[in-house]
Design an enzyme around this catalytic site. Structure first.
Site, PDB file in Angstrom:
ATOM      1  N   HIS A  48      -1.348  -2.427  -6.925  1.00  0.00           N
ATOM      2  CA  HIS A  48      -2.065  -2.107  -5.689  1.00  0.00           C
ATOM      3  C   HIS A  48      -3.576  -2.231  -5.898  1.00  0.00           C
ATOM      4  CE1 HIS A  48      -3.028   1.096  -2.408  1.00  0.00           C
ATOM      5  NE2 HIS A  48      -3.129  -0.125  -1.937  1.00  0.00           N
TER       6      HIS A  48
ATOM      7  N   SER B 287       0.827  -1.206   0.000  1.00  0.00           N
ATOM      8  CA  SER B 287       0.000   0.000   0.000  1.00  0.00           C
ATOM      9  C   SER B 287       0.857   1.251   0.000  1.00  0.00           C
ATOM     10  CB  SER B 287      -0.853   0.055   1.271  1.00  0.00           C
ATOM     11  OG  SER B 287      -1.625  -1.091   1.400  1.00  0.00           O
TER      12      SER B 287
ATOM     13  N   GLU C  78      -3.931   0.443  -8.751  1.00  0.00           N
ATOM     14  CA  GLU C  78      -2.861   1.435  -8.952  1.00  0.00           C
ATOM     15  C   GLU C  78      -1.637   0.650  -9.417  1.00  0.00           C
ATOM     16  OE1 GLU C  78      -2.334   3.388  -5.123  1.00  0.00           O
ATOM     17  OE2 GLU C  78      -2.212   5.345  -6.047  1.00  0.00           O
TER      18      GLU C  78
ATOM     19  N   ASN D 243      -3.081   6.053  -0.850  1.00  0.00           N
ATOM     20  CA  ASN D 243      -2.895   6.114   0.605  1.00  0.00           C
ATOM     21  C   ASN D 243      -2.244   7.392   1.095  1.00  0.00           C
ATOM     22  OD1 ASN D 243      -4.209   3.793   1.459  1.00  0.00           O
ATOM     23  ND2 ASN D 243      -2.590   2.575   0.544  1.00  0.00           N
TER      24      ASN D 243
HETATM   25  N1  LIG Z   1      -6.373  -4.387   3.893  1.00  0.00           N
HETATM   26  C1  LIG Z   1      -6.511  -3.496   2.943  1.00  0.00           C
HETATM   27  O1  LIG Z   1      -7.547  -2.808   2.840  1.00  0.00           O
HETATM   28  C2  LIG Z   1      -5.429  -3.323   1.901  1.00  0.00           C
HETATM   29  C3  LIG Z   1      -5.729  -2.638   0.715  1.00  0.00           C
HETATM   30  C4  LIG Z   1      -4.751  -2.549  -0.273  1.00  0.00           C
HETATM   31  C5  LIG Z   1      -3.494  -3.102  -0.062  1.00  0.00           C
HETATM   32  N2  LIG Z   1      -3.227  -3.729   1.127  1.00  0.00           N
HETATM   33  C6  LIG Z   1      -1.891  -4.302   1.295  1.00  0.00           C
HETATM   34  O2  LIG Z   1      -1.961  -5.687   1.032  1.00  0.00           O
HETATM   35  C7  LIG Z   1      -0.992  -6.376   1.832  1.00  0.00           C
HETATM   36  C8  LIG Z   1      -1.686  -7.431   2.650  1.00  0.00           C
HETATM   37  O3  LIG Z   1      -2.622  -6.824   3.487  1.00  0.00           O
HETATM   38  P1  LIG Z   1      -3.850  -7.636   4.120  1.00  0.00           P
HETATM   39  O4  LIG Z   1      -4.795  -6.625   4.624  1.00  0.00           O
HETATM   40  O5  LIG Z   1      -4.311  -8.674   3.153  1.00  0.00           O
HETATM   41  O6  LIG Z   1      -3.106  -8.344   5.349  1.00  0.00           O
HETATM   42  P2  LIG Z   1      -3.633  -9.608   6.210  1.00  0.00           P
HETATM   43  O7  LIG Z   1      -2.967  -9.496   7.525  1.00  0.00           O
HETATM   44  O8  LIG Z   1      -5.114  -9.705   6.141  1.00  0.00           O
HETATM   45  O9  LIG Z   1      -3.051 -10.874   5.399  1.00  0.00           O
HETATM   46  C9  LIG Z   1      -1.685 -11.148   5.265  1.00  0.00           C
HETATM   47  C10 LIG Z   1      -1.507 -12.646   5.072  1.00  0.00           C
HETATM   48  O10 LIG Z   1      -0.128 -12.892   4.784  1.00  0.00           O
HETATM   49  C11 LIG Z   1       0.221 -14.102   5.438  1.00  0.00           C
HETATM   50  N3  LIG Z   1       1.666 -14.219   5.572  1.00  0.00           N
HETATM   51  C12 LIG Z   1       2.483 -13.777   6.544  1.00  0.00           C
HETATM   52  N4  LIG Z   1       3.751 -14.142   6.266  1.00  0.00           N
HETATM   53  C13 LIG Z   1       3.724 -14.840   5.112  1.00  0.00           C
HETATM   54  C14 LIG Z   1       4.696 -15.509   4.327  1.00  0.00           C
HETATM   55  N5  LIG Z   1       5.975 -15.518   4.704  1.00  0.00           N
HETATM   56  N6  LIG Z   1       4.299 -16.127   3.191  1.00  0.00           N
HETATM   57  C15 LIG Z   1       3.008 -16.126   2.806  1.00  0.00           C
HETATM   58  N7  LIG Z   1       2.026 -15.523   3.530  1.00  0.00           N
HETATM   59  C16 LIG Z   1       2.393 -14.902   4.663  1.00  0.00           C
HETATM   60  C17 LIG Z   1      -0.518 -14.029   6.777  1.00  0.00           C
HETATM   61  O11 LIG Z   1      -0.612 -15.311   7.383  1.00  0.00           O
HETATM   62  C18 LIG Z   1      -1.870 -13.469   6.325  1.00  0.00           C
HETATM   63  O12 LIG Z   1      -2.758 -14.509   5.954  1.00  0.00           O
HETATM   64  C19 LIG Z   1      -0.284  -5.308   2.650  1.00  0.00           C
HETATM   65  O13 LIG Z   1       0.874  -4.904   1.977  1.00  0.00           O
HETATM   66  C20 LIG Z   1      -1.289  -4.178   2.689  1.00  0.00           C
HETATM   67  O14 LIG Z   1      -0.699  -2.920   2.905  1.00  0.00           O
HETATM   68  C21 LIG Z   1      -4.157  -3.879   2.103  1.00  0.00           C
END
Ligand SMILES: NC(=O)c1ccc[n+]([C@@H]2O[C@H](COP(=O)([O-])OP(=O)(O)OC[C@H]3O[C@@H](n4cnc5c(N)ncnc54)[C@H](O)[C@@H]3O)[C@@H](O)[C@H]2O)c1
Length: 315
Positions: A170, A149, A182, A220
């Site tokens: 993104h 993000s 994005e 963001n």
């Molecule tokens: N939540 C949002 O609204 C949003 C929106 C856009 C982008 N993002 C970005 O997306 C990314 C993920 O965010 P999220 O909200 O899905 O997080 P989340 O915490 O919901 O999910 C992350 C997942 O990654 C897994 N994980 C941890 N270490 C790992 C590894 N070594 N190998 C594989 N999987 C592993 C975790 O077990 C978990 O299931 C981040 O970079 C975040 O900034 C989030």
């Protein structure tokens, strides 16, 4: 006559589905991508896996523990069922999409991928480790994208051996619903990588917007200061979360209030992004509100944990 009619009816029923499959296979063949790997099966990873599987791609979904994968498959199944209810897809498409998902914990499975997207938590050290692991297994030339993000794509790319095949992709939350992606080029991203990524977005029927690499990109950098300010307003007793959200929804025509949205994104994710902005710009205006940090420390992560600025039942 009767058997013919029956067969014809059967064919007519399956034709749109077959046509859809053929259409996607043809589109995919254009850039040689048929198998996509998604690293991380959380909020974003399961959504990304969902849209690729629905569009006809085979998906390798990787997380560190089986229980996270099981939870992701359950979520994808529920969200596909919701799309059936809305008339967006039929039951056969749901079945086909679920059959295209391959949940794995073994990183070696990534060797079969033609394109990979990382969606692990927004922590630099973790991302670098996961990206390096993926880089070592992916075939040379395969594009590795990050769903970060806010973290610099140039910085992430530099820690892999494929900076020219590295890009930011993104997606927005919830991925199956939100049209925007994005697309962020790092300093070394090649034109071919950029073109492949843009055309992949098109195949997913997403609206890709190309932006330059800077902390928080556009989405963001603009959104998080608003969420942070809303949290400060609550912390300082200016208004309750409901009132802050009501002002922004009714007065500014936002479909969701900033605190409702923060709960939906995940308060831990919000703090992580603010930390990246704060560090990246060296500007105190991006410092995370102490109330956000306190909620995260308490395990109040928003909707996903059942409590954030609001309480959620059934989580
Ligand atoms: N939540 C949002 O609204 C949003 C929106 C856009 C982008 N993002 C970005 O997306 C990314 C993920 O965010 P999220 O909200 O899905 O997080 P989340 O915490 O919901 O999910 C992350 C997942 O990654 C897994 N994980 C941890 N270490 C790992 C590894 N070594 N190998 C594989 N999987 C592993 C975790 O077990 C978990 O299931 C981040 O970079 C975040 O900034 C989030």
């Amino acid at each position: 006559m009767r058997p013919f009619q029956t067969n014809f009816a059967f064919l007519a029923g399956t034709l749109p589905f077959m046509r859809m499959l053929g259409y996607h296979r043809k589109l995919m063949a254009e850039n040689g991508i048929t198998t996509v790997a998604v690293l991380g099966a959380g909020t974003m990873g399961n959504g990304i896996a969902h849209v690729f599987a629905r569009a006809g791609y085979d998906v390798i979904l990787r997380d560190i523990e089986r229980r996270f994968l099981d939870r992701a498959l359950e979520t994808i199944s529920k969200n596909l069922a919701r799309e059936i209810k809305k008339g967006k897809i039929g039951e056969p498409e749901k079945t086909a999409a679920l059959a295209r998902l391959r949940p794995v914990t073994d990183i070696q499975a990534l060797s079969a991928a033609d394109f990979a997207i990382e969606a692990v938590p927004e922590q630099l050290e973790l991302k670098l480790r996961v990206l390096q692991e993926a880089d070592a297994v992916l075939r040379p030339g395969v594009v590795l994208a990050s769903n970060t993000s806010s973290i610099s794509i140039t910085q992430l790319a530099a820690q892999t051996g494929r900076a020219e095949n590295f890009i930011g992709m993104h997606f927005m939350n919830p991925v199956p619903v939100m049209a925007l992606v994005e697309v962020i080029r790092g300093l070394a991203t090649s034109d071919a990588t950029f073109t492949t990524t843009m055309s992949l977005c098109e195949k997913l029927q997403k609206k890709a917007v190309a932006v330059n690499d800077a902390p928080g990109f556009v989405s963001n950098r603009v959104l998080l200061p608003m969420i942070n300010e809303a949290a400060f307003a609550v912390m300082e007793g200016v208004a309750a979360p409901e009132a802050v959200d009501a002002v922004m929804k009714t007065g500014m025509n936002h479909p969701m209030g900033p605190l409702e949205l923060a709960d939906f994104i995940g308060l831990d994710v919000c703090v992580d992004i603010l930390d990246v902005l704060y560090k990246g710009f060296g500007d105190s205006k991006y410092r995370a509100c102490p109330l956000l940090r306190k909620y995260v420390a308490a395990g109040w992560l928003g909707k996903k944990s059942g409590r954030g600025f609001y309480k959620y039942s059934g989580c």
